[in-house]
Design a protein around this motif. Sequence first.
Motif, PDB file in Angstrom:
ATOM      1  N   PRO A   1      -9.429   6.404   7.348  1.00 54.79           N
ATOM      2  CA  PRO A   1      -8.740   7.882   7.134  1.00 54.79           C
ATOM      3  C   PRO A   1      -8.766   9.038   8.279  1.00 54.79           C
ATOM      4  O   PRO A   1      -8.431   9.578   8.685  1.00 54.79           O
ATOM      5  CB  PRO A   1      -8.639   7.939   5.865  1.00 54.79           C
TER       6      PRO A   1
ATOM      7  N   TYR B   1      -8.502   0.345   7.809  1.00 55.92           N
ATOM      8  CA  TYR B   1      -8.558   1.353   7.751  1.00 55.92           C
ATOM      9  C   TYR B   1      -9.607   2.531   7.549  1.00 55.92           C
ATOM     10  O   TYR B   1     -10.995   1.747   6.958  1.00 55.92           O
ATOM     11  CB  TYR B   1      -8.190   1.125   6.863  1.00 55.92           C
TER      12      TYR B   1
ATOM     13  N   ARG C   1      -0.226   6.200   8.471  1.00 54.84           N
ATOM     14  CA  ARG C   1       0.259   5.384   7.616  1.00 54.84           C
ATOM     15  C   ARG C   1      -0.054   3.844   7.760  1.00 54.84           C
ATOM     16  O   ARG C   1      -0.251   2.846   6.934  1.00 54.84           O
ATOM     17  CB  ARG C   1       1.917   5.403   7.033  1.00 54.84           C
TER      18      ARG C   1
ATOM     19  N   GLU D   1      -3.315   2.596   6.696  1.00 56.08           N
ATOM     20  CA  GLU D   1      -3.148   2.163   5.263  1.00 56.08           C
ATOM     21  C   GLU D   1      -2.029   0.728   4.711  1.00 56.08           C
ATOM     22  O   GLU D   1      -2.906   0.057   4.170  1.00 56.08           O
ATOM     23  CB  GLU D   1      -2.929   3.002   4.589  1.00 56.08           C
TER      24      GLU D   1
ATOM     25  N   ARG E   1       1.053  -1.348  -0.075  1.00 59.52           N
ATOM     26  CA  ARG E   1      -0.013   0.710  -0.150  1.00 59.52           C
ATOM     27  C   ARG E   1       0.343   1.265  -0.211  1.00 59.52           C
ATOM     28  O   ARG E   1      -0.027   2.355   0.184  1.00 59.52           O
ATOM     29  CB  ARG E   1      -0.919  -0.071   1.497  1.00 59.52           C
TER      30      ARG E   1
ATOM     31  N   ASP F   1      -4.137  -2.762   5.899  1.00 58.60           N
ATOM     32  CA  ASP F   1      -5.690  -2.934   4.509  1.00 58.60           C
ATOM     33  C   ASP F   1      -5.187  -3.588   4.013  1.00 58.60           C
ATOM     34  O   ASP F   1      -6.489  -4.475   3.383  1.00 58.60           O
ATOM     35  CB  ASP F   1      -5.468  -1.570   4.523  1.00 58.60           C
TER      36      ASP F   1
END
Length: 436
Positions: free
Chosen positions: A329, A327, A281, A284, A130, A287
């Motif tokens: 954001p 995840y 991060r 992410e 990712r 994920d």
Amino acid sequence: MAAMTVRQIAPATGKLGVLTPGMGAVASTFIAGVIAAREGISAPIGSVSQMAHIRLGTKEENRNPLIKEFVPLADLGDIVFGGWDPISPNAMEAAKTAGVLEGKDLDSISAEMEGIVPMEAVFDQRWVSRLEGVRVKDIPNKWDQAEALIADMARFKEENGCDRLVIVWCGSTEAYQEPSAVHDTVASFEQGLRDNDDNISPSQIYCYAALQSDVPYANGAPNLTTDLPCMIELSKTNGVPIAGKDFKTGQTLMKTLLAPGFKARMLGVRGWFSTNILGNRDGEVLDDPENFKSKEVSKLGVLDGILQPEVYPDLYGNIDHVVRINYYPPRGDNKEGWDNIDIFGWLGYPMQIKVDFLCRDSILAAPIVLDLALFMDLAHRAGESGVQEWLSFYLKAPQAAGDVPAEADLFIQQTKLKNTLREWMGEQPVTHSEAG
């Protein structure tokens, strides 16, 4: 009681370079906090090495000295920061991107933060799909990558006038991996580096380079690194300490606080469902299913280590333990860890406990980076090598120094940490109940 011998520990003279592979949210928060502490802006809250007292002897005046005044640790003013990162151009930009700290906390230290420029990273997107690295060493062969990291460390040490270096991995979680033949011995690993073996991950190259450079290495992620036979062999052969793995921060910290309490009262546990939402991060990267699997294995092991289902099958032999990471954001670095715990008591009657921990992941991890760096440097100066099991207090999946699994109970881990320091300084160890 017989007097104990003080361990011969080399003094913490000169500068200590603390290098972090990965200069994202955790590392930039760690750096900012240490700078703030040594400038008197903020106390190093959460750091055992800086804030905790240690109980000694029987005389009232010696009962509770600060650890940093009792143990010859490196001074915060002697720390020089550095590292590697595939994305961030400097620590200040990393901190701004991470969004952990507010502008008011960064403004007064911005010049120093901007001056901390990470070196180009050894990075392979196959291990963190990712992320896309833009500041990466253009070196295709893994042996040459290791040689480049060794050169980086030597150059950093010379240019910054450092007496010693220590590495704490603050990079992303790599994809799940089982050990392979290339990891069996130092010789097989070195041949694998030359052959560009696909089973060698970037974190393993960093660890190898550190141990070949006489630099202690602590693994802050669930990556397969310090717990490999080749790394254990190399750390003992070269006389360099290692520790792993995975910083114990939010949800797992709560498990290691609560589970010992259930066990102390002999209350049964039927199920423990844990879910997390985070948007940094790390979220992410996690994920991706393969990266999450590495973290899942690290998180799942903690309950068995504390509750000992093989010893207490009626209480803990049938636990459904589920861990999820999502995840999201908008949450950024402010992770939410939610737990539903199904326990049972007298006559088997069920009860439930709900925990909603609105934590700040990097705020909890930053003092762990500091303590691991200082204690690993101490261990090296004390002539230690191999796995430093006494630092299990800081780690989700602590690495054992021998055949017996490492202790997972936070409070027993704390006693072991302080007893190690006591013994090195010529003091008598205390029992868990006497630790105070």
